[in-house]
Design an enzyme around this catalytic site. Structure first.
Site, PDB file in Angstrom:
ATOM      1  N   GLU A  89       2.812  11.117  -2.893  1.00 10.32           N
ATOM      2  CA  GLU A  89       2.091  10.354  -3.907  1.00 10.32           C
ATOM      3  C   GLU A  89       0.865   9.723  -3.261  1.00 10.32           C
ATOM      4  OE1 GLU A  89       3.474   6.405  -5.192  1.00 10.32           O
ATOM      5  OE2 GLU A  89       3.507   7.212  -7.223  1.00 10.32           O
TER       6      GLU A  89
ATOM      7  N   TYR B 237      -5.081   8.918  -9.549  1.00  7.91           N
ATOM      8  CA  TYR B 237      -3.681   9.049  -9.132  1.00  7.91           C
ATOM      9  C   TYR B 237      -3.346  10.523  -8.986  1.00  7.91           C
ATOM     10  CZ  TYR B 237       1.409   8.855  -9.234  1.00  7.91           C
ATOM     11  OH  TYR B 237       2.731   9.000  -8.916  1.00  7.91           O
TER      12      TYR B 237
END
Ligand code: ADP
Ligand code: MG
Length: 394
Positions: free
Chosen positions: A204, A116
Site C-alpha cells: 500500500e 492512493y
C-alpha cells in the site's frame, strides 16, 4: 509478516519503484547525521512502527505527530529525540500504542497531489487487485465509506499479469497524462512485479505523490507478506522485527503453532484450524469466551504441546483450558502423554478439560484417567465445552 517503511524502501529500490532517499536511525545523533548525509533543506523524520496513521498520531508524552518536516539537521535531531523511546498512538495501533525505537530521515518532497495506490490479494476472485484513488494521504477506509465512487479496483488475471490497457485505465482514473502517466506506468509495472516476486499479500502506497516538477513518487509504504511463502525469501525474513509483534505469537511461531490471542478466559488447544474454529464456536454457544485460537497442527509433537501450554498459561486472563484433539496422524495416547507431562511440569492449577477422539483414543483416555492430575475427561465436543464453561464459572 510486515516490515518497516525504511525496509520497504530497500525493496522499492531493488525493483525500481521511485521513492525519496531515506536513512534509518536509532538515536537522535544518528538521525542528525543521516539528515546531513541526505543534505538540502527539505528534510522529513518519520517514526518507524508497523502501523499507519503516524502523521496524525500522538505520542503518550503529548508530542504530536509521528511525521515531521524540517529544514536543518539540528532540528531533525531534536525531533527524532522527541520520538525515540516514546510510545506513538495512531488510529491503527489501539490505545496501547507502539514504542518507537527507530526513525527514518528522508528527503522532503514538494507535493502537488496525493494519490492512493495498493495491490492486494482478493480472496473472492482469487486474483490480485489494484486499488487506486485520487484521494491519497487520507484514511482510505474513510474514503471507501463516504465516497466509494472515488475508489477504483482493477482485477488482474493471474496468468496474463498486468496489461498495458489496465495501466492506462488506472492512469486516466488518477488524472495522470503525458509524462506523468508514463512514470506512473513504469512505477506500477515494477510494483506489480515486486508484489508477485516477493509473495506479498499487500503493498500500500499512501500517498503516491505527484511533485510540482511532474515526478511520481512513493512517499509511504506498507507491506504484508504471505507467511506460507516466506521460506522462499530468507532476505525478507531477515527484515522481521519481532518487537512489533505479540510476544505470544512470536513464541508460537518458533514452534510452528498457529496462535492468535483473544479476549476471553477459556484457552483452547486444538489440532486443525477447522476444529479450532468449531471449538471456539461451541465455547461461545455454551456461554463461555475463548481466550485464544491455537492450532497445534496435524502432526503435533510432545514439545509442541508443551510449548502450547506455556504460551496459554502466560496469559493472565486464562481461567481454564479446553484441549480438543482429533487423533489422525497424531495418536491420542501421544497427545495424552504430552498433555500430562506439560500439566505436571507447569504445575497446572486451573481446570483442564480434555476431549480426545480418533486413533488410539482408548489408550489416551486410560492414561488420563490413571494420572493423579485433576484432568476432566470429556466424551464429545459439546460435553467438553459445557464442562469447561461450568468449571470456569464454578
Ligand atoms: P502515515 O500514513 O503513517 O501517516 P505517511 O508516510 O503517509 O505516514 O506520512 C504522512 C504524511 O506526511 C503524508 O501524507 C505526506 O503528506 C507527508 N510526508 C510523508 N513523507 C514525506 C516526504 N518524504 N516529504 C514530504 N512530505 C511527506
Ligand atoms: Mg500514509
Amino acid at each position: 509478516m510486515n516490515i518497516h517503511e525504511y525496509q520497504a524502501k530497500e525493496l522499492f529500490e531493488k525493483f525500481g519503484v521511485p521513492s525519496p532517499k531515506g536513512i534509518v536511525a536509532s538515536t537522535a545523533e544518528e538521525a542528525g547525521a543521516a539528515a546531513k548525509t541526505i543534505g538540502g533543506s527539505d528534510l522529513v523524520v518519520k517514526a518507524q512502527v508497523h502501523a499507519g496513521g503516524r502523521g496524525k498520531g500522538t505520542f503518550k508524552n503529548g508530542f504530536k505527530g509521528g511525521v515531521h518536516l524540517s529544514d536543518t539537521p539540528e532540528k531533525i535531531q531534536e525531533l527524532a529525540g522527541q520520538m525515540l523511546g516514546q510510545v506513538l498512538v495512531t488510529h491503527q495501533t489501539g490505545e496501547e500504542g507502539r514504542l518507537v525505537s527507530k526513525v527514518m530521515v528522508a528527503e522532503g518532497v514538494d507535493i502537488e497531489r496525493e494519490l492512493y495506490l495498493a495491490i492486494l490479494m482478493d480472496r473472492g476472485t482469487a486474483r490480485p487487485v489494484i486499488v487506486a484513488s485520487t484521494e491519497g494521504g487520507m484514511d482510505i477506509e474513510e474514503v471507501a465509506e463516504k465516497t466509494p465512487e472515488k475508489i477504483l479496483r482493477q482485477f488482474i488475471h493471474p496468468l496474463n499479469g498486468l496489461q498495458p490497457f489496465e495501466i492506462r485505465k488506472l492512469a486516466a482514473a488518477l488524472k495522470l497524462s503525458g509524462d506523468q502517466a508514463k512514470q506512473f506506468g513504469k512505477l506500477l509495472k515494477n510494483l506489480f512485479t515486486l508484489f508477485i516476486k516477493c509473495d506479498c499479500d499487500m503493498v500500500e502506497i499512501n500517498p503516491l505523490v505527484v511533485t510540482p516538477a511532474g515526478d511520481v513518487l512513493a512517499l509511504d509504504a506498507k507491506f504484508g507478506f504471505d507467511d506460507n511463502a516466506l521460506y522462499r525469501h530468507p532476505e525478507i525474513v531477515e527484515m522481521r522485527d519481532t518487537t512489533e509483534e505479540d510476544p505470544r505469537e512470536v513464541e508460537a511461531s518458533k514452534f510452528d503453532l498457529n496462535y492468535i490471542g483473544l479476549d476471553g478466559n477459556i484457552a483452547c488447544l486444538v489440532n486443525g484450524a477447522g476444529l479450532a474454529m468449531a471449538t471456539m464456536d461451541i465455547i461461545k454457544h455454551c456461554g463461555g469466551e475463548p481466550a485464544n485460537f491455537l492450532d497445534v497442527g496435524g502432526g503435533a509433537t510432545k514439545e509442541q504441546v508443551s510449548a502450547a501450554f506455556k504460551i496459554i498459561l502466560s496469559d493472565p486472563n486464562v481461567e481454564g483450558i479446553l484441549v480438543n484433539i482429533f487423533g489422525g496422524i497424531m495418536q491420542c495416547d501421544i497427545i495424552a502423554e504430552g498433555i500430562l507431562a506439560a500439566a505436571a511440569e507447569l504445575e497446572l492449577t486451573i481446570p483442564l478439560v480434555v476431549r480426545l477422539e480418533g486413533t488410539n483414543v482408548a489408550k489416551g483416555k486410560e492414561l488420563i484417567a490413571n494420572s493423579d492430575l485433576a484432568v476432566i475427561s470429556a466424551d464429545n465436543l459439546n460435553d467438553a465445552a459445557e464442562k469447561i464453561v461450568a468449571a470456569v464459572k464454578g
